[in-house]
Design an enzyme around this catalytic site. Sequence first.
Site, PDB file in Angstrom:
ATOM      1  N   CYS A  16      -5.641  34.546  33.344  1.00  0.00           N
ATOM      2  CA  CYS A  16      -4.827  34.368  34.554  1.00  0.00           C
ATOM      3  C   CYS A  16      -5.172  33.031  35.201  1.00  0.00           C
ATOM      4  CB  CYS A  16      -5.104  35.516  35.516  1.00  0.00           C
ATOM      5  SG  CYS A  16      -4.770  35.099  37.234  1.00  0.00           S
ATOM      6  N   GLU A  17      -4.134  32.213  35.456  1.00  0.00           N
ATOM      7  CA  GLU A  17      -4.405  30.876  35.987  1.00  0.00           C
ATOM      8  C   GLU A  17      -4.734  30.890  37.480  1.00  0.00           C
ATOM      9  OE1 GLU A  17      -1.014  28.476  35.200  1.00  0.00           O
ATOM     10  OE2 GLU A  17       0.129  29.206  36.903  1.00  0.00           O
ATOM     11  N   HIS A  18      -4.530  32.017  38.126  1.00  0.00           N
ATOM     12  CA  HIS A  18      -4.841  32.084  39.552  1.00  0.00           C
ATOM     13  C   HIS A  18      -6.271  32.494  39.825  1.00  0.00           C
ATOM     14  CE1 HIS A  18      -0.345  32.982  39.556  1.00  0.00           C
ATOM     15  NE2 HIS A  18      -0.504  31.731  39.919  1.00  0.00           N
ATOM     16  N   HIS A  19      -6.876  33.226  38.900  1.00  0.00           N
ATOM     17  CA  HIS A  19      -8.245  33.711  39.116  1.00  0.00           C
ATOM     18  C   HIS A  19      -9.188  33.361  37.957  1.00  0.00           C
ATOM     19  CE1 HIS A  19      -5.653  36.450  41.521  1.00  0.00           C
ATOM     20  NE2 HIS A  19      -6.625  36.323  42.396  1.00  0.00           N
TER      21      HIS A  19
ATOM     22  N   HIS B   3      -4.145  42.776  33.737  1.00  0.00           N
ATOM     23  CA  HIS B   3      -4.724  41.579  34.348  1.00  0.00           C
ATOM     24  C   HIS B   3      -6.023  42.003  35.019  1.00  0.00           C
ATOM     25  CE1 HIS B   3      -0.954  38.941  34.326  1.00  0.00           C
ATOM     26  NE2 HIS B   3      -0.659  40.033  33.672  1.00  0.00           N
TER      27      HIS B   3
ATOM     28  N   GLN C 168       1.913  35.522  33.137  1.00  0.00           N
ATOM     29  CA  GLN C 168       2.489  36.273  32.013  1.00  0.00           C
ATOM     30  C   GLN C 168       3.965  35.937  31.782  1.00  0.00           C
ATOM     31  OE1 GLN C 168       1.313  40.416  31.863  1.00  0.00           O
ATOM     32  NE2 GLN C 168       3.198  40.941  30.792  1.00  0.00           N
TER      33      GLN C 168
ATOM     34  N   CYS D 230      -7.728  40.534  37.077  1.00  0.00           N
ATOM     35  CA  CYS D 230      -7.774  40.201  38.506  1.00  0.00           C
ATOM     36  C   CYS D 230      -7.165  41.323  39.343  1.00  0.00           C
ATOM     37  CB  CYS D 230      -7.070  38.878  38.775  1.00  0.00           C
ATOM     38  SG  CYS D 230      -5.397  38.789  38.159  1.00  0.00           S
TER      39      CYS D 230
HETATM   40 ZN    ZN Z   1      -4.943  36.682  38.688  1.00  0.00          ZN
END
Ligand code: ZN
Length: 225
Positions: free
Chosen positions: A113-116, A182, A154, A184
Amino acid sequence: MKIDKILNEIDEIGEAHASSSADTPLRDDAFEISDLEKIELIKQDVNNIMNTLGLDLNDDSLKGTPQRVAKMFVNEIFSGLDPKRKPKASTFDNKYKYGEMLVEKNITVYSTCEHHLLPIVGKAHVAYISKGSVVGLSKMNRIVDYFAKRPQVQERLTMQIVQELQHVLGTKDVACVIDAKHLCVNSRGIRDIESSTVTSEFGGAFKEKEVKREFLDYIKLDTSF
Ligand SMILES: [Zn+2]
């Protein structure tokens, strides 16, 4: 899925890449330094993070971690950022004149995941209808793996797989469904260990109701041999 949504997301983070494809937001200078240089820089960064957390980097168990993480980022889990590692686009003539859809299902997805920067783990199901060219079955797994080995959302991963196969096969008739967990979401934040995320992209003939239905029915087939 929704190209607009993805492009808007990219817009929001100030990296607008106006194009019809959902490109990974990479800078132009992304490959101006070598992999070895990247490993050395990331090693120092991980070292800083661990140090800031108060960890003793002289401890035998911890001292190799910055180097291990740096190598893992560059050579493994983010290796798909480098276009040089993209699977070669070799196709074959459809000698059998097989005219039905081909489905490669339950392809294992390990992404991030590119956010976490936490893992995304799941299955991809990919299908195409040949317009004259076919690809080796493992090529589909390799394409999924290549795009998964990036910081991802995704939705974008699903679209990138379809767009690449459309390009390789010379047909719009390609579809992909991904069902993934995910970490996260599962292990932190809302901590919902049961939920998973489903994304889909249906190109060309797969937009037709019956063709889409057939593909989704194949995915449901029990393949515990
Ligand atoms: Zn995430």
